[in-house]
Design a protein around this motif. Structure first.
Motif, PDB file in Angstrom:
ATOM      1  N   ILE A 127      -2.470   2.108  -0.731  1.00  0.00           N
ATOM      2  CA  ILE A 127      -2.784   0.756  -0.268  1.00  0.00           C
ATOM      3  C   ILE A 127      -3.861   0.133  -1.146  1.00  0.00           C
ATOM      4  CG2 ILE A 127      -3.809  -0.542   1.647  1.00  0.00           C
ATOM      5  CD1 ILE A 127      -2.413   1.383   3.552  1.00  0.00           C
ATOM      6  N   HIS A 128      -4.857   0.956  -1.517  1.00  0.00           N
ATOM      7  CA  HIS A 128      -5.928   0.449  -2.381  1.00  0.00           C
ATOM      8  C   HIS A 128      -5.382   0.039  -3.744  1.00  0.00           C
ATOM      9  CE1 HIS A 128      -9.946   0.051  -4.065  1.00  0.00           C
ATOM     10  NE2 HIS A 128      -9.594   0.848  -5.061  1.00  0.00           N
ATOM     11  N   VAL A 129      -4.478   0.830  -4.306  1.00  0.00           N
ATOM     12  CA  VAL A 129      -3.891   0.513  -5.611  1.00  0.00           C
ATOM     13  C   VAL A 129      -3.004  -0.713  -5.515  1.00  0.00           C
ATOM     14  CG1 VAL A 129      -2.276   1.349  -7.372  1.00  0.00           C
ATOM     15  CG2 VAL A 129      -4.038   2.881  -6.461  1.00  0.00           C
ATOM     16  N   CYS A 130      -2.312  -0.846  -4.375  1.00  0.00           N
ATOM     17  CA  CYS A 130      -1.381  -1.961  -4.188  1.00  0.00           C
ATOM     18  C   CYS A 130      -2.104  -3.308  -4.199  1.00  0.00           C
ATOM     19  CB  CYS A 130      -0.625  -1.792  -2.869  1.00  0.00           C
ATOM     20  SG  CYS A 130       0.708  -2.977  -2.615  1.00  0.00           S
ATOM     21  N   ARG A 131      -3.331  -3.326  -3.658  1.00  0.00           N
ATOM     22  CA  ARG A 131      -4.178  -4.517  -3.645  1.00  0.00           C
ATOM     23  C   ARG A 131      -3.528  -5.715  -2.931  1.00  0.00           C
ATOM     24  NH1 ARG A 131      -8.516  -3.983  -7.025  1.00  0.00           N
ATOM     25  NH2 ARG A 131      -8.429  -2.249  -8.512  1.00  0.00           N
ATOM     26  N   SER A 132      -2.644  -5.422  -1.995  1.00  0.00           N
ATOM     27  CA  SER A 132      -2.033  -6.484  -1.193  1.00  0.00           C
ATOM     28  C   SER A 132      -1.614  -5.886   0.141  1.00  0.00           C
ATOM     29  CB  SER A 132      -0.819  -7.088  -1.906  1.00  0.00           C
ATOM     30  OG  SER A 132       0.202  -6.118  -2.061  1.00  0.00           O
ATOM     31  N   ASN A 133      -1.310  -6.739   1.082  1.00  0.00           N
ATOM     32  CA  ASN A 133      -0.923  -6.278   2.400  1.00  0.00           C
ATOM     33  C   ASN A 133       0.523  -5.797   2.362  1.00  0.00           C
ATOM     34  OD1 ASN A 133      -0.876  -5.713   5.120  1.00  0.00           O
ATOM     35  ND2 ASN A 133      -0.456  -7.831   5.731  1.00  0.00           N
ATOM     36  N   ASN A 134       0.696  -4.492   2.257  1.00  0.00           N
ATOM     37  CA  ASN A 134       2.018  -3.879   2.198  1.00  0.00           C
ATOM     38  C   ASN A 134       2.307  -3.262   3.559  1.00  0.00           C
ATOM     39  OD1 ASN A 134       4.118  -1.850   1.790  1.00  0.00           O
ATOM     40  ND2 ASN A 134       3.860  -2.250  -0.396  1.00  0.00           N
ATOM     41  N   SER A 135       3.167  -3.891   4.345  1.00  0.00           N
ATOM     42  CA  SER A 135       3.416  -3.424   5.709  1.00  0.00           C
ATOM     43  C   SER A 135       4.049  -2.046   5.725  1.00  0.00           C
ATOM     44  CB  SER A 135       4.301  -4.419   6.457  1.00  0.00           C
ATOM     45  OG  SER A 135       5.540  -4.605   5.784  1.00  0.00           O
ATOM     46  N   ASP A 136       4.889  -1.741   4.729  1.00  0.00           N
ATOM     47  CA  ASP A 136       5.530  -0.428   4.674  1.00  0.00           C
ATOM     48  C   ASP A 136       4.495   0.672   4.469  1.00  0.00           C
ATOM     49  OD1 ASP A 136       7.913   1.355   4.401  1.00  0.00           O
ATOM     50  OD2 ASP A 136       7.125   1.591   2.371  1.00  0.00           O
ATOM     51  N   LEU A 137       3.542   0.442   3.571  1.00  0.00           N
ATOM     52  CA  LEU A 137       2.489   1.437   3.347  1.00  0.00           C
ATOM     53  C   LEU A 137       1.579   1.570   4.563  1.00  0.00           C
ATOM     54  CD1 LEU A 137       1.404   0.828  -0.358  1.00  0.00           C
ATOM     55  CD2 LEU A 137       2.493   2.865   0.597  1.00  0.00           C
ATOM     56  N   ASN A 138       1.298   0.448   5.216  1.00  0.00           N
ATOM     57  CA  ASN A 138       0.474   0.507   6.421  1.00  0.00           C
ATOM     58  C   ASN A 138       1.124   1.361   7.495  1.00  0.00           C
ATOM     59  OD1 ASN A 138      -1.795  -1.054   5.695  1.00  0.00           O
ATOM     60  ND2 ASN A 138      -0.634  -2.938   5.971  1.00  0.00           N
TER      61      ASN A 138
END
Length: 607
Positions: A127-138
């Motif tokens: 999630i930190h690397v993604c730097r965006s609100n990724n609902s799947d990762l959440n």
């Protein structure tokens, strides 16, 4: 403060923030996993501890080609089902160069290997690397966190599963569960007797069994009874053991064991002999008033709030003591939590992280006195560490209890004791005693009621047509709790639900209470097939016809008067403009929830 979604559970925004608690706390688990892979899978000799720590860039950055090669190799190992080797390949890539797909792949490997703490950290880093609100990762992060926290429960109860999706978490059946079947039991992490029952129906604060004695039951009339009659009553009364706290007059227990457990778990910090600032709190609880201006206005006891914070403090102390005894730190002296590092503090708080906290942050301003009482208690010099109990912390903990506290008690109720007493004095040969006592008997006593935070039960979502109900039970001979019993048959994949509010209320009132108390708008099957009033067809939403004002002396401004539609003759909670609409609603699902809800037993929470 945690936000909640439509099911009353934590939202994805809250997931990413809570994951910060785990950063830096899984190095041992990850190191142990790498060591196990090296020994049992790769058959490599143990190397230095530095080799088992997570690789970092030391100026030797991998080339793009090498990074692609290692990433592809990890994917191939994962596709082949070699999870340990796949994770090892992910791990060998330096942290600073791991792309999003590698953090995700490593997390998936650890989740399937059931190393949930490490999986949680890797998804958090993704999630930190993604730097965006990724609902799947959440969702993946929350799944790993739930699996880690509830793994023991799910092992103990193989009939249920806790699932997490974009709506939040819930408990689901893994096999057919029959009506009347007890699904699981649960014991509270922390509990306290409600203020309104504390003095009139005393109970052991540890195991919750009733401590109702003749002087408490007969109240003022006891002192006016002849001594001989008092002795007769005491002989026929079921035996009650009272073990008081040797240091204060405020707590009494059913045994020395319960007294010692209370002292170890909370009372050693809250006993007025140790911390005089708790005296006001104990006096307030003894006064039986749940509504006191500027002080309190809640059904649950403020004592449960004090106990919760005390448990966090004692957990920190225990953790620090275990880790630093060799360093000679004297825990008899106050220490700042930031002097002990974040590990023990976050670990202690994580015990309660599963309980949602949603409510009006300004509510604390209506009870400033209780905030001051709590701050005085936890800033007293007797506290082993300094715990910052500010307004924000008070609000967060208050709503954790308000949103989750479940009422319960030991099955050894005050009524049970009284019933046994009546049976004793009604025995043959004691008719005269019974006649003498008749004027003094006041009928059944009020039963003791406790509010508690239950880890597994709090994961049950609400439905106005709930599939399960909560019942008191004696989980072990020493510990009381609750059991969840199935009301109607559940198939594999069906969700277990309970009700949070009074089922006899209409849809508008239920939804308003749920929105105010739990911050979600109920869309359960019952709410889908019930209406709010008689002036709109529940099925097609057509408004009823306008009629002339039936009482010209009463004005209704510009709002027209309407003729009410006929109500469903059975449930009286749906209204239809025609027989066709009623038949359509019946076929679509109204028949499944159509019944007299005033007869339903409520299993709502203590708050």
């Amino acid at each position: 403060m945690s936000a909640v979604n439509e099911n009353g559970d934590r939202t994805n925004e809250d997931v990413s923030s809570s994951s910060d608690q785990l950063k830096g706390c899984t190095s041992k688990e990850e190191s142990d996993l790498i060591l196990r892979i090296r020994r049992t899978v790769l058959h490599l000799e143990e190397e230095s501890s530095n080799d088992r720590s997570s690789p970092k860039n030391d100026g030797n950055t991998l080339s793009a080609a090498t990074l692609d090669f290692k990433s592809e190799r990890a994917k191939q190992k994962y596709a082949a089902g070699s999870l340990e080797e796949a994770f090892y390949e992910c791990w060998k890539i330096p942290q600073e160069q791991r792309p999003l797909e590698i953090w995700k792949l490593g997390g998936e490997c650890c989740k399937k290997l059931r190393v949930f703490a490490v999986a949680q950290r890797w998804f958090s880093e993704a999630i930190h690397v993604c730097r965006s609100n990724n609902s799947d990762l959440n969702v993946k992060l929350e799944q790993a966190r739930i699996a880690r926290l509830f793994n023991n429960y799910l092992t103990q109860y193989p009939t249920i599963d806790i699932r997490v999706d974009h709506r939040g978490k819930g408990i689901y059946a893994k096999r057919v569960i029959s009506p009347g079947e007890d699904v699981f039991t649960d014991i509270p992490i922390v509990h306290a007797q409600t203020v309104d029952t504390l003095s009139i129906s005393p109970a052991c604060p540890t195991c919750t069994i009733s401590l109702l004695t003749p002087p408490v039951y007969f109240e003022a009339t006891w002192s006016r009874m002849p001594d001989k009659l008092q002795r007769y009553i005491e002989e026929q009364w079921p035996p009650i053991t009272i073990v008081p706290c040797p240091h204060c007059p405020f707590e009494q227990y059913c045994s020395e064991r319960c007294r010692d457990r209370a002292w170890k778990s909370y009372h050693r910090l809250l006993c007025p002999s140790v911390n005089p600032e708790t005296t006001e709190l104990y006096h307030f609880c003894a006064n039986r008033q749940i509504i006191v201006r500027d002080t309190w206005n809640s059904i649950f006891s403020p004592m449960i709030l004090a106990k919760l914070v005390t448990m966090i403090i004692l957990s920190i102390v225990e953790s620090v003591q275990n880790e630093t005894t060799s360093n000679g730190i004297d825990l008899s002296q106050p220490h700042l939590t930031d002097q002990t590092d974040d590990g023990p503090l976050e670990h202690a708080k994580e015990t309660f992280s599963e309980f949602i906290s949603s409510g009006d942050a300004t509510y604390v301003h209506t009870i400033p006195r209780m905030l001051k009482i709590m701050q005085n208690i936890f800033s007293h010099s007797s506290m082993p560490i300094h715990y910052e109990f500010n307004e924000q912390e008070f609000v967060h903990r208050f709503y954790q209890i308000a949103c989750n506290a479940q009422s319960f008690s030991s099955p050894v109720y005050a009524t049970t004791i009284y019933t046994k007493f009546l049976a004793n004095i009604r025995q043959r040969g004691k008719a005269a005693l019974y006649q003498v006592l008749q004027p003094f008997l006041k009928g059944e006593p009020v039963d003791q009621v406790f509010g508690g935070l239950f880890p597994l039960q709090s994961s049950l979502n609400h439905s106005c047509d709930n599939s399960c109900e909560i019942m008191d039970c004696q989980v072990t001979p020493e510990v009381a709790g609750i059991k969840v019993r199935c009301k109607h048959q559940l198939k594999p994949g069906d969700e277990l639900t309970i009700n949070y509010v009074d089922l006899a209320l209409g849809r508008r009132a239920r939804r308003a209470m749920l929105k105010r108390a739990y911050n979600f708008w109920c869309e359960c099957q019952r709410c889908a097939f019930e209406g709010d009033d008689a002036y709109s067809c529940t099925e097609c939403k057509t408004l009823s016809p306008v009629i002339d004002n039936p009482n010209s002396t009463i004005t209704n401004e510009n709002i027209p008067y309407r003729k009410p539609f006929p109500a469903c003759s059975r449930c009286r909670n749906a209204w239809y403009c025609s027989a066709a609409c009623q038949k359509q609603a019946w076929k679509q699902g109204h028949k499944l929830i159509c019944r007299d809800w005033t007869k339903e037993r409520s299993s709502s929470s203590a708050n």
